[in-house]
Each structure stands twice: as C-alpha cells, then as structure tokens.
Design an enzyme around this catalytic site. Sequence first.
Site, PDB file in Angstrom:
ATOM      1  N   ARG A  54     -22.771 -82.606-144.410  1.00  0.00           N
ATOM      2  CA  ARG A  54     -23.598 -82.193-145.539  1.00  0.00           C
ATOM      3  C   ARG A  54     -24.756 -81.360-144.975  1.00  0.00           C
ATOM      4  O   ARG A  54     -24.896 -81.184-143.785  1.00  0.00           O
ATOM      5  CB  ARG A  54     -24.109 -83.375-146.372  1.00  0.00           C
ATOM      6  CG  ARG A  54     -24.529 -84.677-145.667  1.00  0.00           C
ATOM      7  CD  ARG A  54     -25.664 -84.569-144.743  1.00  0.00           C
ATOM      8  NE  ARG A  54     -26.843 -84.001-145.393  1.00  0.00           N
ATOM      9  CZ  ARG A  54     -27.891 -83.553-144.703  1.00  0.00           C
ATOM     10  NH1 ARG A  54     -27.900 -83.610-143.383  1.00  0.00           N
ATOM     11  NH2 ARG A  54     -28.921 -83.033-145.322  1.00  0.00           N
ATOM     12  N   GLY A  55     -25.496 -80.771-145.915  1.00  0.00           N
ATOM     13  CA  GLY A  55     -26.541 -79.838-145.504  1.00  0.00           C
ATOM     14  C   GLY A  55     -26.090 -78.439-145.866  1.00  0.00           C
ATOM     15  O   GLY A  55     -25.006 -78.024-145.443  1.00  0.00           O
ATOM     16  N   ALA A  56     -26.875 -77.716-146.641  1.00  0.00           N
ATOM     17  CA  ALA A  56     -26.414 -76.456-147.205  1.00  0.00           C
ATOM     18  C   ALA A  56     -25.815 -75.503-146.167  1.00  0.00           C
ATOM     19  O   ALA A  56     -24.653 -75.095-146.277  1.00  0.00           O
ATOM     20  CB  ALA A  56     -27.568 -75.793-147.968  1.00  0.00           C
ATOM     21  N   ARG A  91     -18.555 -78.625-153.652  1.00  0.00           N
ATOM     22  CA  ARG A  91     -19.923 -78.984-154.063  1.00  0.00           C
ATOM     23  C   ARG A  91     -20.547 -77.746-154.708  1.00  0.00           C
ATOM     24  O   ARG A  91     -20.445 -76.648-154.164  1.00  0.00           O
ATOM     25  CB  ARG A  91     -20.766 -79.461-152.861  1.00  0.00           C
ATOM     26  CG  ARG A  91     -20.263 -80.751-152.234  1.00  0.00           C
ATOM     27  CD  ARG A  91     -21.244 -81.329-151.216  1.00  0.00           C
ATOM     28  NE  ARG A  91     -22.427 -81.903-151.874  1.00  0.00           N
ATOM     29  CZ  ARG A  91     -23.530 -82.270-151.218  1.00  0.00           C
ATOM     30  NH1 ARG A  91     -23.620 -82.061-149.916  1.00  0.00           N
ATOM     31  NH2 ARG A  91     -24.542 -82.794-151.878  1.00  0.00           N
ATOM     32  N   GLN A 201     -30.914 -89.645-146.884  1.00  0.00           N
ATOM     33  CA  GLN A 201     -30.803 -88.660-145.805  1.00  0.00           C
ATOM     34  C   GLN A 201     -32.067 -88.643-144.941  1.00  0.00           C
ATOM     35  O   GLN A 201     -32.021 -88.363-143.750  1.00  0.00           O
ATOM     36  CB  GLN A 201     -30.549 -87.250-146.352  1.00  0.00           C
ATOM     37  CG  GLN A 201     -29.168 -87.007-146.920  1.00  0.00           C
ATOM     38  CD  GLN A 201     -29.102 -87.209-148.415  1.00  0.00           C
ATOM     39  OE1 GLN A 201     -29.748 -88.111-148.946  1.00  0.00           O
ATOM     40  NE2 GLN A 201     -28.344 -86.388-149.108  1.00  0.00           N
ATOM     41  N   ASP A 242     -31.214 -75.656-150.995  1.00  0.00           N
ATOM     42  CA  ASP A 242     -29.784 -75.393-151.151  1.00  0.00           C
ATOM     43  C   ASP A 242     -29.517 -74.084-151.872  1.00  0.00           C
ATOM     44  O   ASP A 242     -28.382 -73.600-151.860  1.00  0.00           O
ATOM     45  CB  ASP A 242     -29.144 -76.558-151.908  1.00  0.00           C
ATOM     46  CG  ASP A 242     -29.278 -77.845-151.116  1.00  0.00           C
ATOM     47  OD1 ASP A 242     -30.364 -78.464-151.160  1.00  0.00           O
ATOM     48  OD2 ASP A 242     -28.318 -78.208-150.407  1.00  0.00           O
ATOM     49  N   ASN A 252     -33.282 -78.018-154.441  1.00  0.00           N
ATOM     50  CA  ASN A 252     -33.250 -78.881-153.270  1.00  0.00           C
ATOM     51  C   ASN A 252     -32.960 -80.310-153.712  1.00  0.00           C
ATOM     52  O   ASN A 252     -32.815 -80.604-154.892  1.00  0.00           O
ATOM     53  CB  ASN A 252     -34.572 -78.793-152.495  1.00  0.00           C
ATOM     54  CG  ASN A 252     -34.447 -79.317-151.069  1.00  0.00           C
ATOM     55  OD1 ASN A 252     -33.511 -79.002-150.350  1.00  0.00           O
ATOM     56  ND2 ASN A 252     -35.392 -80.158-150.671  1.00  0.00           N
TER      57      ASN A 252
END
Length: 362
Positions: A54-56, A91, A201, A242, A252
Amino acid sequence: MKIDGIPYRSVWVEPGDGWSIRIFDQTRLPWALDILRLTDAVQVAQAIRSMQVRGAPLIGAVAAYGVALALRQDASTENLERVVTELGATRPTAINLRWALARMRAALHNLPPGERVAAAYAEAAAICDDDAETCRRIGENGLPLIKAAARAGKCVNILTHCNAGWIATVDWGTALAPIYMAHDAGLPVHVWVDETRPRNQGAALTAWELGSHGVPHTVIADNAGGHLMQHGQVDLVIVGTDRVTRNGDVANKIGTYLKALAARDNGVPFWVALPHSTLDMSVADGVAEIPIEERDGAEVTDLTGRTADGRIETIRVAAAGSPAANPAFDVTPARLVTGLITERGRCDASEAGLRALYPEKG
Ligand SMILES: CSC[C@H]1O[C@H](OP(=O)(O)O)[C@H](O)[C@@H]1O
C-alpha cells in the site's frame, strides 16, 4: 532505506529468477518482516486490494510490475488491455495507480508482442528509479522547512498522519523524506505519529520506520493532534497524499482533513508532500470529484496486533452486530494547505503554483 543495516527498496525483482517480484507484506509489519514473492498479476491485484502492499506511489510501481508478469504469460494486446483495466480497478483513490498503468500501456501498446515483456520490465524499473529519486528530492525540498523551524537548537516537533514513508514508496517516502534528511543532518526532530485508525498505518508502519532509523517519535491517538497543537507542541504538519487536484485539493488518509482544520485554527503550517505521479490535473474540485475508497467495515470493528506470547491475532473491538462505515480517505481543500513539497520545489496549493512547477502538465 535500511533494515538492520541492509539497504532495501519496497519492491524489487527477485535476483534468483530475474522475473518474479518481491514486496514486504505490510499487513504483518511491524511484528514480522515477511517478504512475499509475486508470480502473476492476480497475486499483484490481491496484494494491492488487501493492502499487503500500500502507499500511493508504491501501488503504482507494483502494478507496473504486475503488467510485466501478465505479459510473461500472454503478451497480446487484449491481455495488455485486460491487465491494465483489472489492476486499475484494485483501488480507486490513489492516482499513482492509474498514472503508472497508463505509462506502462503507452510504453508497450505499439510494440510487437515479442518485445513487450522485456520493455515492460524496463519501464517498471524506470518507474521505480524515478520514484526513488523523486522522493529523495522531495526530502531535499522539504528539509528547509524543518531547518527554518529549528530555533536555537530547539527540537522541531512534526506531526504526520498515516504512513508516507519509504515503505509507502519505492524508497525515501514523501512526508517522511524531509524528516529522515533532517535527522541525518543532525537536526533535533521529533515526530508525533498519528496511529491512523482503522488500519493503524501510523502506529504500525511509520513508528516502525522511524524507530528503525533512530528518529525520535511518539505514537498518539488520532484525536490527540488538535490538543497538542493548542498547547504549542506541534511546529508543523507534513503529510503525504494519494491525489492532488489542479487547484491544490489534497486526498489523503481519512482524518487528514481534521488535522488540517486543527492546524489552521492553531496557526500550525500544514504541508503536503507529493511526487509528480500524484498530481491529477484533470480534476478541479477534489471534494466533489475524487473517488473515496470505501473499505470493509471489519477494518473498523476489528483490530490486529500481537499477543503477549507473540501471536498475531485479530480481535473485535466494536459491539457485536454493530455495522461500521469505513471511508479510507478524505479531501483537504487547498485553502487549508500551507503549501506543497514536490521534487521540483515547493509551491502554493493552487493551480498557479502547480502550473509554475509543472508547466508541461495539461
Ligand atoms: C506516500 S503517500 C502514501 C499515502 O497512501 C496511504 O494510503 P494507504 O495506506 O491506504 O495506501 C496514505 O493515504 C498515505 O498518505
């Protein structure tokens, strides 16, 4: 970044076979350092949907390798189109996913199928190298903000939300990059780490990253940030994002908007760090137009952690039978953003500011 002195990126090609993809299972951090081996696009899609990765910026990079894995099995144009569509649907909020897939498609679509696999791995590697260098520059461009806040050696207290560190990107991170650089330069910094419910997170990933790098930090409840700002204990806020619209609205992790409101009410600078791959110049009004991912309510009603005897368990923390809503992001209007930190410099959260840094973006 380093884990126990060993340098890592957050995604890489397995050197043993030269084609499978390695990622950290981020749903197991910080309790276990499980490295997964992905061998096809279906596994990549599942890893993104389940937030093992995960994480843009990182989901864009991993999806790029997902295209390469798919083409290894079938390099036809139909399969290229199919995998771009399927990975793009994993996503909805982070624009980096669509940016990376569009870049892969553009690099591959006009090639003969026989040349596509090698070109796909090369383009995915270029996306990763671009992200790592972009994030390093974000660190350089954010560092002066921390230096300016350091008065006569006083520790600079920075609040961050969610995880926008090196494990959310290919390397360095976005919001955490300036913090790492400030720490490494010997500046006294301390980070208030929002736990970031419901998936934690912050408590699980940001705290793990900062602790591994020796950066002083304190995990706090998401709702504590406003109080700390009221009492002068936050010198600035730096978060990741994001998706940033052409007028500077910022999508975000859920809860970011509330931190921006508290920062504005208390005169605390609120900065957002982003790479070019997070810009969406096609959107003006972020609140109205950015799709907000709705995730499973079980992420709110249940909590995963480590038991006293070391088992990783999930327990229910909400009343039995109570339903839960779980919007995974919110949008902070540009008017609440002090400025944007990019690989090209800092700018106002405005169309004029962004176009000055990115004149080529339509
Ligand atoms: C480097 S920006 C990372 C960005 O992505 C996170 O979302 P998620 O953990 O759901 O992928 C969060 O919004 C971070 O700010």
